[in-house]
Design a protein around this motif. Structure first.
Motif, PDB file in Angstrom:
ATOM      1  N   ARG A   1       0.820  -1.217   0.000  1.00  0.00           N
ATOM      2  CA  ARG A   1       0.000   0.000   0.000  1.00  0.00           C
ATOM      3  C   ARG A   1       0.850   1.260   0.000  1.00  0.00           C
ATOM      4  O   ARG A   1       0.467   2.271  -0.614  1.00  0.00           O
ATOM      5  N   LEU A   2       1.990   1.219   0.672  1.00  0.00           N
ATOM      6  CA  LEU A   2       2.901   2.362   0.614  1.00  0.00           C
ATOM      7  C   LEU A   2       3.384   2.569  -0.822  1.00  0.00           C
ATOM      8  O   LEU A   2       3.438   3.708  -1.308  1.00  0.00           O
ATOM      9  N   ALA A   3       3.722   1.489  -1.508  1.00  0.00           N
ATOM     10  CA  ALA A   3       4.114   1.602  -2.912  1.00  0.00           C
ATOM     11  C   ALA A   3       2.990   2.207  -3.741  1.00  0.00           C
ATOM     12  O   ALA A   3       3.228   3.059  -4.602  1.00  0.00           O
ATOM     13  N   GLY A   4       1.762   1.789  -3.471  1.00  0.00           N
ATOM     14  CA  GLY A   4       0.623   2.339  -4.201  1.00  0.00           C
ATOM     15  C   GLY A   4       0.479   3.829  -3.996  1.00  0.00           C
ATOM     16  O   GLY A   4       0.223   4.577  -4.960  1.00  0.00           O
ATOM     17  N   LEU A   5       0.650   4.292  -2.760  1.00  0.00           N
ATOM     18  CA  LEU A   5       0.574   5.733  -2.480  1.00  0.00           C
ATOM     19  C   LEU A   5       1.666   6.492  -3.221  1.00  0.00           C
ATOM     20  O   LEU A   5       1.414   7.518  -3.837  1.00  0.00           O
TER      21      LEU A   5
END
Length: 264
Positions: free
Chosen positions: A254-258
């Motif tokens: 999810r951090l990568a997605g952000l």
């Protein structure tokens, strides 16, 4: 010269041991999710992140927010690491609460950081601060005890034993379970960074409020499974390791997605 050396040595020791007193994934936990995030960045997002962080990797940057807790100048960031609740809530109730709570917390400050990093006018200095905090807070939200009961400070006052060591429920999830695996953060990443395409798509599509709800639901589960004073050991590890690994993986994905959304 000798005095300056002693001061520098003391500072180095403080930096190394600061995370042990923090309220977050332990050092390894943050680095695991941070490295997973870096593994899943688009080339454009990776270049933008490197332009801000310089030679500091996401894994290393992920602990900055805990290291600076010893500096009073950053005391205002204390509440940014968690969002605790007075009672269990349904998802609609929690969404309503999160959208109207004006006190600083992990949810509303993460939304703030996302918005600020998207602005072309944000200064270079603030971009560095905001990116480090966004990395850390995204990971913190996936540590379930960061979305737990306000009454016991997110499990910090829920006293248990880890084998023969007195500790608390918060620390079990911060450090004890992760350290029990006896892996470096790079070894841990190699072991768990194998999400399916469907998982990546679903996890990154979920709004931040859903992240908080998922973690809070897990925290409620943890509270009901044990009572204060219990001793947790091999069985607790066996029955919870899959949850731990999924939360570490989710946090990184999810951090990568952000970051891909902001900079990609």
């Amino acid at each position: 010269m000798k005095f300056n050396f002693v001061k520098k040595l003391a500072l180095a020791v403080a930096v190394i041991y600061a995370p042990l007193q923090s309220m977050a994934w332990g050092t390894n936990g943050h680095r695991i999710s941070g490295q997973i995030a870096e593994n899943h960045l688009t080339p454009k997002a990776l270049a933008a992140v490197k332009a801000i962080l310089g030679t500091e990797s996401i894994a290393m940057a992920s602990n900055w927010a805990d290291f600076i807790k010893s500096d009073p100048a950053y005391n205002y960031l204390y509440n940014w690491h968690f969002v605790d609740f007075e009672r269990p809530m349904s998802y609609p109730e929690m969404t309503e609460y999160l959208n109207h709570d004006t006190e600083p917390n992990a949810y509303n400050k993460l939304e703030f950081l996302i918005a600020e990093l998207k602005k072309p006018s944000t200064t270079k200095e603030n971009k560095l601060l905001y990116l480090r905090m966004l990395i850390h807070i995204t990971e913190d939200i996936h540590q379930p005890m960061h979305t737990a009961h306000a009454s016991d400070k997110g499990g910090n006052d829920f006293k248990v034993n880890w084998f023969s060591k007195p500790t608390n429920l918060h620390s079990i999830w911060d450090t004890e379970l992760i350290n029990f695996q006896e892996l470096s953060y790079t070894e841990y990443v190699k072991a768990i960074d194998h999400p399916t395409t469907a998982q990546i798509k679903a996890w990154q599509a979920a709004p931040v409020s859903k992240w908080v709800f998922e973690s809070a639901t897990l925290a409620e589960q943890f509270y009901t499974e044990i009572k204060p004073g219990d001793t947790l050991n091999y069985k607790y590890n066996f029955t919870h390791i899959d949850i731990l690994n999924e939360q570490l993986l989710k946090g990184g994905i999810r951090l990568a997605g952000l970051l891909n959304e902001i900079f990609g």
